[in-house]
Write an enzyme that holds these catalytic residues in place. Structure first.
Site, PDB file in Angstrom:
ATOM      1  N   GLU A  29       4.347 -13.715  -1.842  1.00  0.00           N
ATOM      2  CA  GLU A  29       5.851 -13.779  -1.810  1.00  0.00           C
ATOM      3  C   GLU A  29       6.305 -14.729  -0.612  1.00  0.00           C
ATOM      4  O   GLU A  29       6.072 -14.705   0.270  1.00  0.00           O
ATOM      5  CB  GLU A  29       6.327 -12.204  -1.521  1.00  0.00           C
ATOM      6  CG  GLU A  29       5.836 -11.215  -2.555  1.00  0.00           C
ATOM      7  CD  GLU A  29       5.930  -9.876  -1.953  1.00  0.00           C
ATOM      8  OE1 GLU A  29       6.649  -9.550  -0.784  1.00  0.00           O
ATOM      9  OE2 GLU A  29       5.432  -8.783  -2.456  1.00  0.00           O
ATOM     10  N   LEU A  58       7.679  -9.885  -6.442  1.00  0.00           N
ATOM     11  CA  LEU A  58       7.484  -9.074  -5.215  1.00  0.00           C
ATOM     12  C   LEU A  58       6.763  -7.756  -5.840  1.00  0.00           C
ATOM     13  O   LEU A  58       7.210  -6.866  -6.321  1.00  0.00           O
ATOM     14  CB  LEU A  58       8.707  -8.699  -4.891  1.00  0.00           C
ATOM     15  CG  LEU A  58       8.719  -7.888  -3.612  1.00  0.00           C
ATOM     16  CD1 LEU A  58      10.432  -8.002  -2.971  1.00  0.00           C
ATOM     17  CD2 LEU A  58       8.612  -6.394  -3.668  1.00  0.00           C
ATOM     18  N   GLU A  60       2.725  -6.335  -5.029  1.00  0.00           N
ATOM     19  CA  GLU A  60       1.488  -6.434  -4.350  1.00  0.00           C
ATOM     20  C   GLU A  60       0.134  -6.311  -5.049  1.00  0.00           C
ATOM     21  O   GLU A  60      -0.717  -6.919  -5.279  1.00  0.00           O
ATOM     22  CB  GLU A  60       1.547  -5.484  -3.206  1.00  0.00           C
ATOM     23  CG  GLU A  60       2.505  -5.723  -1.770  1.00  0.00           C
ATOM     24  CD  GLU A  60       3.982  -5.864  -2.282  1.00  0.00           C
ATOM     25  OE1 GLU A  60       4.846  -6.164  -1.547  1.00  0.00           O
ATOM     26  OE2 GLU A  60       4.266  -5.028  -3.075  1.00  0.00           O
ATOM     27  N   GLN A  82       2.853  -9.824   2.267  1.00  0.00           N
ATOM     28  CA  GLN A  82       3.979 -10.175   3.280  1.00  0.00           C
ATOM     29  C   GLN A  82       3.900  -9.355   4.867  1.00  0.00           C
ATOM     30  O   GLN A  82       3.938  -9.821   5.772  1.00  0.00           O
ATOM     31  CB  GLN A  82       5.276 -10.077   2.759  1.00  0.00           C
ATOM     32  CG  GLN A  82       6.314 -11.062   3.322  1.00  0.00           C
ATOM     33  CD  GLN A  82       7.559 -11.177   2.756  1.00  0.00           C
ATOM     34  OE1 GLN A  82       8.315 -10.068   2.526  1.00  0.00           O
ATOM     35  NE2 GLN A  82       7.903 -12.371   2.089  1.00  0.00           N
ATOM     36  N   PHE A  83       3.527  -8.024   4.592  1.00  0.00           N
ATOM     37  CA  PHE A  83       3.252  -7.161   5.708  1.00  0.00           C
ATOM     38  C   PHE A  83       2.234  -6.262   5.331  1.00  0.00           C
ATOM     39  O   PHE A  83       2.274  -5.644   4.118  1.00  0.00           O
ATOM     40  CB  PHE A  83       4.365  -6.383   5.943  1.00  0.00           C
ATOM     41  CG  PHE A  83       5.649  -7.303   6.575  1.00  0.00           C
ATOM     42  CD1 PHE A  83       5.926  -7.631   8.014  1.00  0.00           C
ATOM     43  CD2 PHE A  83       6.711  -7.741   5.689  1.00  0.00           C
ATOM     44  CE1 PHE A  83       6.647  -8.469   8.479  1.00  0.00           C
ATOM     45  CE2 PHE A  83       7.665  -8.888   6.375  1.00  0.00           C
ATOM     46  CZ  PHE A  83       7.631  -9.027   7.705  1.00  0.00           C
ATOM     47  N   ILE A  87       0.354  -2.816   1.802  1.00  0.00           N
ATOM     48  CA  ILE A  87      -0.938  -2.672   0.866  1.00  0.00           C
ATOM     49  C   ILE A  87      -1.420  -1.582   0.001  1.00  0.00           C
ATOM     50  O   ILE A  87      -1.875  -1.412  -0.791  1.00  0.00           O
ATOM     51  CB  ILE A  87      -2.153  -2.858   2.003  1.00  0.00           C
ATOM     52  CG1 ILE A  87      -2.530  -1.590   2.800  1.00  0.00           C
ATOM     53  CG2 ILE A  87      -2.017  -4.347   2.630  1.00  0.00           C
ATOM     54  CD1 ILE A  87      -3.646  -1.777   3.542  1.00  0.00           C
ATOM     55  N   HIS A 129       6.899  -2.036   8.585  1.00  0.00           N
ATOM     56  CA  HIS A 129       6.402  -3.557   8.696  1.00  0.00           C
ATOM     57  C   HIS A 129       5.509  -3.674   9.820  1.00  0.00           C
ATOM     58  O   HIS A 129       4.749  -4.452   9.875  1.00  0.00           O
ATOM     59  CB  HIS A 129       7.620  -4.317   8.967  1.00  0.00           C
ATOM     60  CG  HIS A 129       8.699  -4.802   7.822  1.00  0.00           C
ATOM     61  ND1 HIS A 129       9.208  -3.486   7.147  1.00  0.00           N
ATOM     62  CD2 HIS A 129       9.044  -5.705   7.145  1.00  0.00           C
ATOM     63  CE1 HIS A 129       9.823  -4.171   6.292  1.00  0.00           C
ATOM     64  NE2 HIS A 129       9.812  -5.206   6.068  1.00  0.00           N
TER      65      HIS A 129
END
Length: 325
Positions: A29, A58, A60, A82-83, A87, A129
């Protein structure tokens, strides 16, 4: 040789590998034109094109599904989540597929995926995050889990991870991205996977840690030195598989051990390190194993994270308790 931040060292590693191997592809992303939320991929799309460095929706699960398919067809994908707190949406693709393919195929196929993702607290991010979820992935057979504690190791370990023919989860602590600089060679080099490193030699106690807590441990060791306590500081670097020989060698040398992690005590890698020492090194110990970790609660909102996170003072206290046992 320039002094780089960790984010610049990571960018340099990906640049080196994109230039070296046309099978390397980077995606996630906002990693393309925008260069990623932390600018880790800044300038790479302009240099290597949209076929090799590109944005994804967007999604995952889609990112990791694409990575699995590319690896099966001969590419060397470097996806970014991205963070790390995101996951969960891709956990089937990571734990149920990426980790198992080489076993499922009897070792007949390589599966060279390097999953990059930032994690860790102290930077006042929104909820989900900053979670330290390394314990989740480190317990999955078939995955190698790597996390650097500074710029030099970051470049060398990431190059080693991308060149590895096994799947690697490469974790980047957000507070380390721009909080320190180290001399980093301009050329490509590797730092060995699966190998811990003694960052500071000592004789009285071993402090075992990784990522940002490794830096906090080094700071604590400096203060302890003024009190006549010589701490050995060991950086795990690879969380799975653990470098058991180096851990046990250090514990045998000092006779005391403090394990430091940012994750909650029930959830992290410290439990595996303590198990190893308990099973294989119990007779080396002159005091019980101490673990410094966050409380067993959800990660707090940013206003409350400072007292929640382990820090230099909590590490020092644990060492003093161990030395004075």
């Amino acid at each position: 040789m320039a002094k780089l931040t960790m984010i610049k060292a990571i960018t340099a590693a990906m640049d080196e590998e994109l230039a070296r191997d046309e099978k390397v592809q980077i995606f996630g992303e906002d990693v393309g034109k925008n260069g990623g939320v932390f600018r880790a991929t800044d300038g790479l799309q302009a240099k290597y094109g949209k076929d090799r460095v590109f944005d994804t929706p967007l999604a995952e699960s889609g990112i990791m599904g694409l990575a699995n398919g590319l690896a099966l067809t001969g590419f060397r994908p470097v996806p970014e989540i991205q963070f790390m707190g995101f996951i969960y949406e891709a956990f089937d693709q990571i734990a149920g597929q990426m980790a198992r393919y080489r076993f499922r195929m009897g070792g007949s196929r390589e599966f060279p995926i390097t999953l990059r993702t930032p994690y860790g607290g102290g930077v006042h991010t929104p909820e989900l995050h900053s979670d330290s979820l390394e314990g989740l992935v480190a317990q999955i057979p078939g995955l190698r889990v790597v996390t650097p504690s500074g710029p030099y190791d970051a470049k060398g370990l990431l190059i080693s991870a991308i060149r590895s023919n096994d799947p690697v989860v490469f974790l980047e602590h957000m507070k380390l991205y721009r909080s320190m600089r180290e001399e980093v060679p301009d050329e490509a080099y590797t730092v060995p996977l699966d190998k811990a490193e003694v960052k500071q030699a000592g004789s009285d106690v071993t402090i075992i840690s990784y990522a940002y807590m490794l830096q906090a441990s080094l700071q604590a060791a400096k203060d302890l030195e003024k009190q006549g306590i010589h701490a050995e500081v060991l950086d795990l670097r690879t969380l799975a598989p653990l470098d058991e020989d180096t851990i046990l060698e250090s514990v045998k040398k000092t006779g005391r051990v403090v394990i430091v992690q940012e994750a909650q005590k029930q959830a992290g890698v410290a439990n595996q390190v303590a198990r190893l020492i308990g099973e294989e090194g119990i007779l080396y110990l002159d005091a019980p194993i101490k673990v410094v970790a966050a409380p067993d609660t959800p990660y707090p909102f940013s206003q409350g994270e400072e007292p929640w996170l382990p820090n230099k003072k909590t590490i020092e206290k644990a060492v003093l308790d161990t030395v004075n046992f």
